[in-house]
Design a protein around this motif. Structure first.
Motif, PDB file in Angstrom:
ATOM      1  N   CYS B  60       0.858  -1.187   0.000  1.00  0.00           N
ATOM      2  CA  CYS B  60       0.000   0.000   0.000  1.00  0.00           C
ATOM      3  C   CYS B  60       0.899   1.244   0.000  1.00  0.00           C
ATOM      4  CB  CYS B  60      -0.869  -0.020   1.259  1.00  0.00           C
ATOM      5  SG  CYS B  60      -1.678   1.543   1.611  1.00  0.00           S
ATOM      6  N   ARG B  61       0.560   2.208  -0.828  1.00  0.00           N
ATOM      7  CA  ARG B  61       1.383   3.415  -0.967  1.00  0.00           C
ATOM      8  C   ARG B  61       1.559   4.144   0.365  1.00  0.00           C
ATOM      9  NH1 ARG B  61      -0.409   8.358  -1.804  1.00  0.00           N
ATOM     10  NH2 ARG B  61      -2.481   7.685  -2.428  1.00  0.00           N
ATOM     11  N   GLN B  62       0.548   4.036   1.232  1.00  0.00           N
ATOM     12  CA  GLN B  62       0.636   4.761   2.498  1.00  0.00           C
ATOM     13  C   GLN B  62       1.228   3.930   3.636  1.00  0.00           C
ATOM     14  OE1 GLN B  62      -2.069   7.966   4.288  1.00  0.00           O
ATOM     15  NE2 GLN B  62      -2.994   6.071   5.031  1.00  0.00           N
ATOM     16  N   CYS B  63       0.695   2.730   3.849  1.00  0.00           N
ATOM     17  CA  CYS B  63       1.072   1.982   5.061  1.00  0.00           C
ATOM     18  C   CYS B  63       1.935   0.761   4.793  1.00  0.00           C
ATOM     19  CB  CYS B  63      -0.179   1.569   5.836  1.00  0.00           C
ATOM     20  SG  CYS B  63      -1.060   0.183   5.086  1.00  0.00           S
ATOM     21  N   GLY B  64       2.021   0.316   3.549  1.00  0.00           N
ATOM     22  CA  GLY B  64       2.884  -0.817   3.235  1.00  0.00           C
ATOM     23  C   GLY B  64       2.236  -2.185   3.322  1.00  0.00           C
ATOM     24  N   ILE B  65       0.956  -2.253   3.728  1.00  0.00           N
ATOM     25  CA  ILE B  65       0.267  -3.543   3.742  1.00  0.00           C
ATOM     26  C   ILE B  65       0.136  -4.046   2.306  1.00  0.00           C
ATOM     27  CG2 ILE B  65      -2.068  -4.556   3.977  1.00  0.00           C
ATOM     28  CD1 ILE B  65      -2.389  -3.144   6.604  1.00  0.00           C
ATOM     29  N   CYS B  75      -6.482   1.801   4.733  1.00  0.00           N
ATOM     30  CA  CYS B  75      -6.213   3.215   4.438  1.00  0.00           C
ATOM     31  C   CYS B  75      -7.382   3.860   3.675  1.00  0.00           C
ATOM     32  CB  CYS B  75      -4.918   3.355   3.640  1.00  0.00           C
ATOM     33  SG  CYS B  75      -3.435   3.051   4.626  1.00  0.00           S
ATOM     34  N   ARG B  76      -8.096   3.073   2.885  1.00  0.00           N
ATOM     35  CA  ARG B  76      -9.229   3.612   2.121  1.00  0.00           C
ATOM     36  C   ARG B  76     -10.472   3.810   2.989  1.00  0.00           C
ATOM     37  NH1 ARG B  76      -8.318  -0.479  -1.773  1.00  0.00           N
ATOM     38  NH2 ARG B  76     -10.263  -1.480  -1.140  1.00  0.00           N
ATOM     39  N   ASP B  77     -10.519   3.106   4.137  1.00  0.00           N
ATOM     40  CA  ASP B  77     -11.733   3.082   4.957  1.00  0.00           C
ATOM     41  C   ASP B  77     -11.905   4.398   5.727  1.00  0.00           C
ATOM     42  OD1 ASP B  77     -13.785   2.583   6.726  1.00  0.00           O
ATOM     43  OD2 ASP B  77     -13.064   0.586   7.284  1.00  0.00           O
ATOM     44  N   GLU B  78     -12.998   5.124   5.398  1.00  0.00           N
ATOM     45  CA  GLU B  78     -13.257   6.441   6.019  1.00  0.00           C
ATOM     46  C   GLU B  78     -13.535   6.319   7.513  1.00  0.00           C
ATOM     47  OE1 GLU B  78     -13.022   9.538   4.927  1.00  0.00           O
ATOM     48  OE2 GLU B  78     -12.207   8.740   3.055  1.00  0.00           O
ATOM     49  N   ASN B  79     -13.965   5.103   7.930  1.00  0.00           N
ATOM     50  CA  ASN B  79     -14.368   4.942   9.330  1.00  0.00           C
ATOM     51  C   ASN B  79     -13.233   4.588  10.281  1.00  0.00           C
ATOM     52  OD1 ASN B  79     -17.135   5.420   8.760  1.00  0.00           O
ATOM     53  ND2 ASN B  79     -17.262   3.335   7.914  1.00  0.00           N
ATOM     54  N   ARG B  80     -12.023   4.420   9.748  1.00  0.00           N
ATOM     55  CA  ARG B  80     -10.908   4.077  10.630  1.00  0.00           C
ATOM     56  C   ARG B  80     -10.409   5.342  11.314  1.00  0.00           C
ATOM     57  NH1 ARG B  80      -9.798  -1.753   9.974  1.00  0.00           N
ATOM     58  NH2 ARG B  80      -7.982  -1.263  11.237  1.00  0.00           N
TER      59      ARG B  80
END
Lengths: 201, 201
Positions: B60-65, B75-80
Motif C-alpha cells: 500500500c502506498r501509504q502503510c505498506g500492507i 487506508c481507504r476506509d473512512e471509518n478508521r
C-alpha cells in the motif's frame, strides 16, 4: 476489520500451498510472504525456474527417478549392475544414496509410502511396475530402502510379501538409521553404513 | 555415482528456494519435490497463481500492507481512526490483528526487524516513511506491535527513541504474548488481550 483486507490473490496462493503435504495455513502464509518480500525480479526468476522445472522434469520411464531425459542417468549407465534394484520412496532418496558412492545397482521410485491415514494404498504407488521389472529382467536382488518409519516399514513389508515367492534376494536397507528418521536427511556416513549392513529379510 | 544424477533444473530450483529466509537445502528440496509430486496440472495452476500474485500485489502506498489496490482497504476506509498508527513487522501481522476485530486505527508495515546478524539496519526498514506520516498527519498515538522477540523489542525501542520527543503517545503492544513468540502465530484471544493491555512506553 476481518479477513477481507487480505488480497484475493494472496488468499488463493496460501490456499493452494496449504494443499501441499507438510504445509499448513501458517507455513503457506510464510512462504507466500517470503516470496512477496524478495525483490520482484528475483521472485519472477524463481517462478520462471519452477515453470522450467515443471516443463522439463518427469519420472524416468523405467525407474521413476525425476529426470530431464526419457531414461535417467542411472538407467542409461552401462556400468551399473542391472541385477540389483533399490526401492526408494522418492527421487531424493535415490539422490542421497548416490551421494554415498557406495551403490552401483539400479533404483525403483515407488512415489511415496503406504499410509492408511492419508489414504495412500498400494494402487497409488509404483509397485505394479516394480513387479513387472523384476519379472521381465534378470534381477537377482531387491533392496527395500523405504524410510525406517512406521509407514516405510509397512511399505517394505508389503512389497516383501509380493516378492517372497520369486527366486530373488529381498533385503531391507541396514539399520544404522535411527528408527523414525527420514532417509533423505541422513548424513552420508550413516547412509553408507546402512547400505553396507543391508540384511536379507 | 554423485550429484550429477540430479536434473539441472531441479538443482536450480532448490538453489533459488534455499535463498528464501527460513529455507535450507533440505526444506527447499522438500518443497521442490512436493511440487513435482502433485499432478502437473495442479502444479502449473499453483505457479500461475504465484505469478498472478506477483503481478497484482504490492505494498500500500501509504502503510505498506500488501494489497492489490494503490491504497489498502484499511487506508481507504473512512471509518478508521486516522490518529492511531499500529506499527507491525509484516503484512500478515496486520492481517492477524484485523482478525481480532479489536483495532480501528491505521497500520504501518516496516517490512522486517532490526537484526545485526542478518545485517538488517534501520535503512532497510520503512521507518523514515513512518516518521514522515507522523509529522504530516494528525497522529496522536503510535502502537509498536513488532514481535515480542529480542529483535522485535530492539526494533520497538529504536522507533520509540525516534518518536519520544514528538507530542504523541507511543505504546508497546500489551503483553499477554509469551516472550519469544511470533505475533503472526498468536491465537486471536491472546492478540485481543495484548491490544487491550497496550501500555505507554
Amino acid at each position: 476489520m476481518n479477513n477481507s483486507i487480505i488480497p484475493e490473490t494472496l488468499k488463493k496462493v496460501v490456499e493452494e500451498i496449504s494443499q501441499l503435504p507438510g504445509y499448513g495455513e501458517k507455513s503457506a502464509q510464510r512462504l507466500a510472504v517470503n516470496i512477496l518480500n524478495i525483490p520482484r525480479g528475483e521472485a519472477l526468476k524463481l517462478i520462471k525456474t519452477f515453470m522450467e522445472m515443471l516443463e522439463k522434469i518427469h519420472p524416468c520411464r523405467q525407474c521413476g527417478i525425476y529426470t530431464e531425459e526419457e531414461l535417467c542417468p542411472v538407467c542409461r549407465d552401462e556400468n551399473r549392475d542391472k541385477t540389483i534394484i533399490c526401492v526408494v520412496e522418492e527421487s531424493f532418496d535415490a539422490f542421497a544414496i548416490e551421494r554415498t558412492g557406495k551403490y552401483n545397482g539400479l533404483y525403483h521410485v515407488i512415489g511415496g509410502r503406504l499410509s492408511p491415514l492419508e489414504e495412500i494404498t498400494p494402487e497409488d504407488l509404483n509397485i505394479e511396475s516394480l513387479l513387472k521389472r523384476v519379472e521381465e529382467n534378470p534381477v537377482k536382488e531387491v533392496i527395500l530402502a523405504t524410510n525406517p518409519t512406521v509407514e516405510g516399514e509397512a511399505t517394505a513389508s508389503y512389497i516383501h510379501n509380493l516378492l517372497k515367492n520369486k527366486k530373488i534376494i529381498v533385503s531391507r536397507i541396514g539399520y544404522g538409521l535411527p528408527f523414525g528418521a527420514v532417509l533423505e536427511n541422513a548424513d552420508d556416513f550413516t547412509l553408507s553404513k546402512a547400505l553396507e549392513h543391508k540384511t536379507p529379510i
